[in-house]
Design an enzyme around this catalytic site. Structure first.
Site, PDB file in Angstrom:
ATOM      1  N   HIS A   1      -2.191   7.677   6.893  1.00 49.97           N
ATOM      2  CA  HIS A   1      -1.342   8.655   6.252  1.00 49.97           C
ATOM      3  C   HIS A   1      -1.933   9.897   5.825  1.00 49.97           C
ATOM      4  O   HIS A   1      -1.270  10.844   5.915  1.00 49.97           O
ATOM      5  CB  HIS A   1      -0.776   7.916   5.250  1.00 49.97           C
ATOM      6  CG  HIS A   1       0.600   6.937   5.368  1.00 49.97           C
ATOM      7  ND1 HIS A   1       1.864   7.574   5.780  1.00 49.97           N
ATOM      8  CD2 HIS A   1       0.638   5.674   5.335  1.00 49.97           C
ATOM      9  CE1 HIS A   1       2.500   6.470   6.013  1.00 49.97           C
ATOM     10  NE2 HIS A   1       2.128   5.255   5.615  1.00 49.97           N
TER      11      HIS A   1
ATOM     12  N   HIS B   1      -3.920   1.871   7.827  1.00 54.95           N
ATOM     13  CA  HIS B   1      -2.624   2.469   8.000  1.00 54.95           C
ATOM     14  C   HIS B   1      -2.643   3.683   6.776  1.00 54.95           C
ATOM     15  O   HIS B   1      -1.942   4.561   7.038  1.00 54.95           O
ATOM     16  CB  HIS B   1      -1.695   1.288   7.727  1.00 54.95           C
ATOM     17  CG  HIS B   1      -0.162   1.661   7.374  1.00 54.95           C
ATOM     18  ND1 HIS B   1       0.628   1.208   8.561  1.00 54.95           N
ATOM     19  CD2 HIS B   1       0.340   2.206   6.494  1.00 54.95           C
ATOM     20  CE1 HIS B   1       1.976   1.745   7.998  1.00 54.95           C
ATOM     21  NE2 HIS B   1       1.672   2.456   7.043  1.00 54.95           N
ATOM     22  N   GLU B   2      -3.353   3.261   5.464  1.00 57.56           N
ATOM     23  CA  GLU B   2      -3.065   4.243   4.478  1.00 57.56           C
ATOM     24  C   GLU B   2      -3.996   5.373   4.793  1.00 57.56           C
ATOM     25  O   GLU B   2      -3.575   6.533   4.628  1.00 57.56           O
ATOM     26  CB  GLU B   2      -3.251   3.719   3.309  1.00 57.56           C
ATOM     27  CG  GLU B   2      -2.336   2.438   2.854  1.00 57.56           C
ATOM     28  CD  GLU B   2      -1.047   2.868   2.727  1.00 57.56           C
ATOM     29  OE1 GLU B   2      -0.633   3.992   2.738  1.00 57.56           O
ATOM     30  OE2 GLU B   2      -0.136   1.908   3.199  1.00 57.56           O
TER      31      GLU B   2
ATOM     32  N   GLN C   1       3.063  10.073   0.904  1.00 52.82           N
ATOM     33  CA  GLN C   1       4.261   9.269   1.046  1.00 52.82           C
ATOM     34  C   GLN C   1       5.247   9.623  -0.277  1.00 52.82           C
ATOM     35  O   GLN C   1       6.578   9.364  -0.258  1.00 52.82           O
ATOM     36  CB  GLN C   1       4.270   7.845   1.078  1.00 52.82           C
ATOM     37  CG  GLN C   1       3.708   7.489   2.373  1.00 52.82           C
ATOM     38  CD  GLN C   1       3.555   5.749   2.608  1.00 52.82           C
ATOM     39  OE1 GLN C   1       2.553   5.228   2.165  1.00 52.82           O
ATOM     40  NE2 GLN C   1       4.573   5.252   3.003  1.00 52.82           N
TER      41      GLN C   1
ATOM     42  N   CYS D   1       6.496   0.464   7.086  1.00 51.54           N
ATOM     43  CA  CYS D   1       6.086   1.408   6.416  1.00 51.54           C
ATOM     44  C   CYS D   1       7.031   1.659   5.508  1.00 51.54           C
ATOM     45  O   CYS D   1       8.334   1.916   5.902  1.00 51.54           O
ATOM     46  CB  CYS D   1       5.592   2.552   7.306  1.00 51.54           C
ATOM     47  SG  CYS D   1       5.019   4.138   6.379  1.00 51.54           S
ATOM     48  N   LEU D   2       6.616   2.006   4.263  1.00 49.49           N
ATOM     49  CA  LEU D   2       7.758   2.531   3.303  1.00 49.49           C
ATOM     50  C   LEU D   2       8.495   3.660   3.661  1.00 49.49           C
ATOM     51  O   LEU D   2       9.574   3.848   2.986  1.00 49.49           O
ATOM     52  CB  LEU D   2       7.295   2.369   1.891  1.00 49.49           C
ATOM     53  CG  LEU D   2       6.686   1.009   1.235  1.00 49.49           C
ATOM     54  CD1 LEU D   2       5.991   1.089  -0.296  1.00 49.49           C
ATOM     55  CD2 LEU D   2       7.688  -0.018   1.485  1.00 49.49           C
TER      56      LEU D   2
ATOM     57  N   GLY E   1       0.816  -1.013  -0.133  1.00 48.09           N
ATOM     58  CA  GLY E   1       0.093   0.041   0.068  1.00 48.09           C
ATOM     59  C   GLY E   1       0.948   1.147  -0.061  1.00 48.09           C
ATOM     60  O   GLY E   1       2.087   1.254   0.425  1.00 48.09           O
TER      61      GLY E   1
END
Ligand code: NI
Length: 194
Positions: free
Chosen positions: A138, A134-135, A49, A92-93, A44
């Site tokens: 963000h 999670h997204e 991000q 997380c990226l 995701g």
């Protein structure tokens, strides 16, 4: 090409406003978001991000670029009806290499629009429910580290300090704009599509 920004980049704390305009350029941006997500082996990715202020995120739970029919784009997502509580490991990226157990609702209802402008509503559980939460976090400027218990948060302190030191160094070298320049750019992009 789009680059994934890392903690503590200020765009990760940006609260995105709903999108009002979907154009060809946005389609192109989303394609590039998928490319960036696959390169980082993620499932995701939220727009902030990649340093963009748009209220959208993408998902492919397989993380496999060949599985294009598993690609999903969610615009202006709204979560409701949280049920149950379950703890599971997240990464997380924007915080590569850091993993921790996060408590979240087990099931959730997602309302959003797809790229064709169709409204969708889905009751989610398992990995899908977790990724979507999670997204969506963000898009509100919230990171999974904000949701850790005080003990687990303490255990991440050293790693977060390393990310902060790298970020400060890059700023000193002039590789990253200051907070005011970041905000000015995001506000300009917002005026175009939000
Ligand atoms: Ni993330």
């Amino acid at each position: 090409l789009l680059k994934i920004v890392q903690y503590p980049h200020p765009t990760l704390r940006w609260k995105s406003k709903p999108l009002r305009r979907v154009d060809a350029e946005l389609h192109k941006i989303i394609r590039e978001m998928f490319d960036a997500m696959y390169e980082a082996r993620g499932v995701g990715l939220a727009a902030n991000q990649v340093d963009l202020p748009y209220r959208l995120f993408i998902v492919n739970l397989t993380a496999d670029p060949a599985e294009t029919d598993q690609e999903q784009v969610f615009l202006n997502p709204v979560l409701s009806k949280p049920k149950g509580q379950v703890e599971s490991e997240e990464g997380c990226l924007s915080l590569p290499g850091l993993y921790a157990e996060v408590m979240r609702p087990e099931r959730i209802t997602l309302n959003a629009y797809n790229l064709a402008g169709q409204e969708l509503s889905a009751d989610l559980d398992g990995l899908f429910a977790r990724v979507v939460q999670h997204e969506t976090d963000h898009l509100d400027g919230v990171l999974f580290i904000d949701r850790l218990s005080p003990t687990k948060r303490l255990a991440t302190k050293e790693v977060l300090g390393e990310f902060e030191a790298v970020f400060d160094d890059r700023r000193r070298l002039g590789e990253l704009p200051d907070d005011a320049a970041v905000a000015a750019r995001l506000e300009e992009l917002e005026r175009l599509r939000c």
